[in-house]
Scaffold this active site. Structure first.
Site, PDB file in Angstrom:
ATOM      1  N   CYS A  72       0.831  -1.205   0.000  1.00  0.00           N
ATOM      2  CA  CYS A  72       0.000   0.000   0.000  1.00  0.00           C
ATOM      3  C   CYS A  72       0.867   1.257   0.000  1.00  0.00           C
ATOM      4  O   CYS A  72       0.487   2.285  -0.566  1.00  0.00           O
ATOM      5  CB  CYS A  72      -0.962   0.011   1.188  1.00  0.00           C
ATOM      6  SG  CYS A  72      -0.158  -0.042   2.808  1.00  0.00           S
ATOM      7  N   HIS A  96      -1.772   1.520   7.491  1.00  0.00           N
ATOM      8  CA  HIS A  96      -2.130   1.384   6.076  1.00  0.00           C
ATOM      9  C   HIS A  96      -1.985   2.745   5.402  1.00  0.00           C
ATOM     10  O   HIS A  96      -2.164   3.786   6.035  1.00  0.00           O
ATOM     11  CB  HIS A  96      -3.582   0.888   5.968  1.00  0.00           C
ATOM     12  CG  HIS A  96      -4.053   0.658   4.572  1.00  0.00           C
ATOM     13  ND1 HIS A  96      -3.437  -0.231   3.716  1.00  0.00           N
ATOM     14  CD2 HIS A  96      -5.094   1.207   3.870  1.00  0.00           C
ATOM     15  CE1 HIS A  96      -4.086  -0.233   2.556  1.00  0.00           C
ATOM     16  NE2 HIS A  96      -5.085   0.630   2.630  1.00  0.00           N
TER      17      HIS A  96
END
Length: 329
Positions: free
Chosen positions: A32, A292
């Site tokens: 990510c 994230h």
């Protein structure tokens, strides 16, 4: 992307130019950090256009070396040449090259998007500089110039040194800082210029980007064990030091240091006058070692939210909500 993808594609068809593409990127376990930076770079239009121009001028060379620049150019070309406006692409070749090039990104541990961006931009610069040197060293050009002792080139006609190579990566992202130190004994000011591809800013309580930049350029006193060696005084002296921004780049990359020990942090409120926010890479999580990354991108006056494979349109009023609450370690 299902129903959400169909809704997005309909909105894109109505409000966005025909040539734009908005593709999610597949996550390979922990990528990510890579996907979010790639989306931000793709929607830096000058960078994208110059990268695609580079790709077009080099793709005919079948024996060209496979490197991070060619892999990135190939990925951007894949996205821009898709028939559909939306979908998902797997940046497998690019990610494999990143891991091959730098062992830091080979593990499945949480990685830092800022470190990845720095690595990527510097690697692109190195590749472009090597290609330029190789071109100058070819038989066609070696006779028209000679190297000086320090490696700079001179024209045999006038002996003038050539300027350092400025690549299209530099033209987009490179700015200039002036590091000034003033001796408090003799008042002599020593100034040194240095280049930067991004600025890392400390975040103060309830501050704006403007105030963070002012704090970046604030004066620091050098004393005790940190005294400055003044060439005029020929000794260590107390001094005042400050860093000034001499020249802003065309695309300013700002790294906000959201994680700090003890200090309470504030959420950003405003940009510098004259600068337009075009993309934000956001870390979602309670600490620097896990979480994230997502990216928010402004394209043709509309904001889009990229979360790996998922792409959504969002209202501008919702952009700040992704920054999350202050984090204290």
């Amino acid at each position: 992307m299902g129903a959400a993808g169909s809704k997005l594609e309909k909105a894109l068809g109505e409000q966005f130019p025909e040539g734009e593409r908005y593709f999610g990127l597949e996550n390979f376990g922990n990528t990510c950090y890579c996907n979010s930076v790639l989306q931000a770079l793709y929607f830096c239009v000058p960078f994208r256009e110059q990268l695609l121009e580079y790709y077009a001028s080099n793709k005919s060379a079948g024996d060209a070396e496979d490197n991070l620049l060619t892999c990135l150019a190939d990925l951007f070309s894949q996205i821009s040449s898709q028939k559909k406006k939306t979908g998902v692409i797997a940046p497998k070749r690019f990610v494999q090259r990143v891991k091959k090039q730098n062992e830091l990104f080979r593990s499945y541990m949480h990685q830092d998007a800022h470190e990845f961006l720095n690595f990527l931009l510097n690697e692109l610069v190195d590749i472009l500089e090597k290609e330029s040197k190789a071109s100058k060293a070819s038989p066609e050009t070696s006779s028209s110039s000679e190297k000086t002792a320090n490696g700079a080139r001179t024209s045999p006609a006038n002996g003038v040194k050539e300027e350092p190579l400025v690549t299209w990566v530099h033209k987009n992202f490179q700015g200039i800082l002036t590091n000034e130190t003033r001796c408090l004994r003799c008042e002599t000011v020593t100034a040194r210029e240095e280049t930067f591809l991004d600025l890392s800013l400390d975040i103060e309580q309830n501050s704006s980007i403007t105030s963070c930049l002012k704090n970046f350029s604030s004066t620091e006193t050098l004393n005790a064990e940190d005294k400055f060696f003044c060439d005029k005084c020929c000794s260590l002296q107390e001094a005042q030091k400050r860093m000034k921004i001499k020249k802003l780049p065309h695309i300013l990359v700002i790294h906000l240091k959201r994680f700090k020990y003890i200090e309470q942090l504030g959420v950003q409120e405003a940009l510098l006058p004259g600068l337009l926010l075009s993309a934000v890479v956001v870390h979602v999580g309670s600490g620097p070692n896990h979480g994230h990354y997502v990216s928010l991108v402004k394209s043709h006056s509309h904001w889009l939210f990229f979360d790996d494979e998922n792409v959504e349109m969002i209202d501008e009023s919702a952009v700040q909500t992704f920054f999350g609450p202050p984090r204290v370690l």
